[in-house]
Design a protein around this motif. Structure first.
Motif, mmCIF file in Angstrom:
data_model
loop_
_atom_site.group_PDB
_atom_site.id
_atom_site.type_symbol
_atom_site.label_atom_id
_atom_site.label_comp_id
_atom_site.label_asym_id
_atom_site.label_seq_id
_atom_site.Cartn_x
_atom_site.Cartn_y
_atom_site.Cartn_z
ATOM 1 N N ALA A 56 0.756 2.090 -1.835
ATOM 2 C CA ALA A 56 1.534 1.043 -2.510
ATOM 3 C C ALA A 56 1.648 -0.199 -1.628
ATOM 4 O O ALA A 56 1.625 -0.113 -0.398
ATOM 5 C CB ALA A 56 2.920 1.579 -2.851
ATOM 6 N N ILE A 57 1.781 -1.337 -2.291
ATOM 7 C CA ILE A 57 1.998 -2.612 -1.594
ATOM 8 C C ILE A 57 3.501 -2.853 -1.551
ATOM 9 O O ILE A 57 4.175 -2.814 -2.584
ATOM 10 C CB ILE A 57 1.293 -3.767 -2.329
ATOM 11 N N THR A 58 4.042 -3.099 -0.382
ATOM 12 C CA THR A 58 5.479 -3.320 -0.239
ATOM 13 C C THR A 58 5.869 -4.677 -0.827
ATOM 14 O O THR A 58 5.016 -5.520 -1.128
ATOM 15 C CB THR A 58 5.901 -3.266 1.229
ATOM 16 N N ALA A 59 7.163 -4.882 -0.938
ATOM 17 C CA ALA A 59 7.662 -6.158 -1.473
ATOM 18 C C ALA A 59 7.262 -7.325 -0.590
ATOM 19 O O ALA A 59 7.127 -8.459 -1.054
ATOM 20 C CB ALA A 59 9.183 -6.090 -1.621
ATOM 21 N N GLN A 60 7.062 -7.054 0.697
ATOM 22 C CA GLN A 60 6.645 -8.107 1.631
ATOM 23 C C GLN A 60 5.130 -8.294 1.660
ATOM 24 O O GLN A 60 4.631 -9.157 2.364
ATOM 25 C CB GLN A 60 7.139 -7.788 3.048
ATOM 26 N N ILE B 56 -1.312 -8.380 2.015
ATOM 27 C CA ILE B 56 -1.739 -8.947 0.737
ATOM 28 C C ILE B 56 -0.943 -10.216 0.487
ATOM 29 O O ILE B 56 0.269 -10.169 0.276
ATOM 30 C CB ILE B 56 -1.543 -7.940 -0.416
ATOM 31 N N ARG B 57 -1.623 -11.351 0.500
ATOM 32 C CA ARG B 57 -0.962 -12.646 0.342
ATOM 33 C C ARG B 57 -0.557 -12.894 -1.112
ATOM 34 O O ARG B 57 -1.096 -12.267 -2.040
ATOM 35 C CB ARG B 57 -1.902 -13.767 0.813
ATOM 36 N N PRO B 58 0.380 -13.836 -1.327
ATOM 37 C CA PRO B 58 0.847 -14.091 -2.705
ATOM 38 C C PRO B 58 -0.255 -14.474 -3.682
ATOM 39 O O PRO B 58 -0.180 -14.143 -4.862
ATOM 40 C CB PRO B 58 1.855 -15.237 -2.518
#
Length: 499
Positions: free
Chosen positions: A383-387, A416-418
């Motif tokens: 999973a990708i964290t909120a940050q 992972i950038r926005p």
């Protein structure tokens, strides 16, 4: 008497005939609201002189000499051969009036309006972005010179500072404009001088902290505080005492390099090539070479990035365009702005890198931006964290692909950038043959405009971002005017047209 000798496709010949239509008197009426007379030099003449000065890269004194003795300048300004010129301070006076007005770049805007009236850019929907470093007009100073210069400036600007310096500051004779007389090849002597100068600065700041200061005085004090802190660091003595100050073993970002021009900055065009000065940014229509917009910033630091300025350069476009730029403009924020504005993204992507030579890059990891997961080449999903972080951790310990993926003892991790989805899509698109052909055909043309811009004008003539930004707009206006004249610019009596 000499007008007929001018080359028909020169800026001199054009201004001799059309300066009144290009720079009408009412265009500058707001600069002189007082009813007590008018400027002694007509506005159309001064605007023509400012344009020619920017085109030829002359100083104020050289410009006055040209108006006085060069028949081409006299013809362009409509002056008799025997007419004398104005004083060089008249140019300074007009620049200050323009800078203080609501439209400081009206000369550039006037030429831009001519471009629009001619339709020279009709159907030309490509814009190439680029930037270049312009050398500053002052000498770069070392820490010692900056500290002395900043203290001397405080003495000039702050009432009562001279008495404080005379009573408490002993590291240097601040009446002496030169460097202190020490053994400069002795490291201990240099370190002792730096410590003493920083101590002088702190004592001076301590005595001034309670004063109410005007704008210039406050600026001088703020600059001294900045200089006294940006290049030095405290060091404890071996006996446990408070220690002393020394030159810092690191370089701060956005470092001031001169007290004479605090807005000049270091910049690195490559690992081995460093320049000091400012950064000029331009947007160009690549087929004609016409500069559609420009801006000047500090050479480095906040607000000077190519991508951030590139967004502003496109703000004046009335319809979507194809944007061509190198990887310096390839930020996610710029791509998002292009998408929102309906523009076509032809911005080169920065190469992806692997921590292992020849190993996996970020594109080898599948990212589901909706489900917020990332899958590695071995098929493991996390999973990708909120940050925006993805950590594979201990699962990498026995992975057969680890040698191609990471050298970290704790396993692989990703950020992972926005705008990661946009960046991945741009990298895929840039591999297409049509994308590459368009980029290679049209993007290099902006280098031609950069060459025109900097030819004989690599070094700016003024101090600070604001003054040099006005110069850049005048320079761009002059280059655009010359380009339009080459394309056959004329006035039909009612509007502008090109042959």
């Amino acid at each position: 008497m000499a007008g007929h000798l001018l080359k028909s496709e020169s800026v001199f010949a054009f201004l001799a005939v059309h300066r009144g239509e290009l720079f009408p008197e009412e265009m500058f009426a707001d600069l002189f609201p007082s009813r007590r007379g008018r400027p002694s030099v007509p506005a159309e003449v001064m605007a023509s002189v400012i344009t020619l000065q920017a085109l030829h890269g002359l100083s104020d004194n050289e410009t006055v000499d040209a108006v006085t003795f060069d028949l081409r300048w006299k013809a362009a300004c409509g002056l008799p051969i025997t007419a004398g010129s104005f004083h060089s301070t008249t140019l300074t006076y007009w620049r200050r009036r323009l800078a203080a007005s609501d439209r400081p770049n009206r000369i550039f805007e006037a030429v831009k309006a001519v471009v629009a009236a001619t339709g020279a850019l009709s159907g030309r929907t490509r814009r190439a972005l680029d930037s270049t470093i312009l050398d500053d007009a002052v000498a770069t100073q070392d820490t010692v010179t900056q500290l002395i210069g900043a203290i001397r400036r405080v003495r000039r600007e702050v009432p009562g500072a001279g008495e404080v310096i005379a009573a408490y500051c002993r590291a240097h004779d601040y009446d002496d404009p030169g460097k202190p007389a020490i053994a400069w090849d002795d490291a201990d002597a240099r370190e002792a001088l730096v410590d003493a100068l920083v101590g002088d600065a702190h004592r001076l700041l301590g005595h001034l902290c309670e004063q109410d200061l005007g704008p210039r005085a406050a600026e001088a004090v703020a600059l001294l505080a900045l200089i006294a802190g940006q290049d030095v660091e405290p060091v404890a003595d071996s006996d446990g005492t408070d220690g002393h100050w020394r030159i810092a073993q690191k370089v701060v970002s956005d470092r001031v390099i001169s007290t004479v021009d605090p807005e000049a900055r270091h910049a690195h065009k490559s690992v081995h090539r460093r320049q000091d000065g400012f950064k000029a940014h331009i947007a160009v229509e690549p087929d004609t070479g016409i500069i559609t917009d420009c801006a000047l910033t500090k050479a480095s630091g906040p607000g000077s990035g190519d991508a951030a300025v590139g967004i502003d350069l496109l703000a004046g476009e009335s319809e979507p365009v194809t944007v061509l730029a190198d990887s310096g403009y390839g930020s996610g924020a710029l791509r998002a702005e292009l998408l929102a504005g309906g523009h076509v993204d032809r911005v080169k992507s920065a190469p992806t890198r692997s921590p292992v030579p020849g190993g996996f890059t970020v594109d080898d990891f599948a990212v589901d931006h909706t489900a917020r997961t990332a899958t590695c080449p071995a098929g493991i999903t996390r999973a990708i964290t909120a940050q925006g972080y993805v950590t594979f951790g201990v699962i990498c310990r026995d992975c057969p692909l680890r040698a191609q993926c990471t050298t970290s003892a704790t396993g692989k991790s990703l950020k992972i950038r926005p705008h990661d989805a946009l960046q991945r899509a741009a990298r895929r698109e840039s591999r297409n043959t049509a994308w590459l052909n368009e980029y290679r055909r049209h993007r290099p043309m902006v280098e031609r405009s950069i060459a025109w811009l900097t030819r004989g004008n690599r070094k700016v003539r003024y101090r600070g971002v604001a003054k040099n930004d006005h110069w850049l707009h005048h320079r761009s206006a002059a280059l655009n005017l010359r380009r339009l004249i080459t394309m056959g610019l004329t006035h039909t009596g009612t509007t502008w047209a090109v042959a």
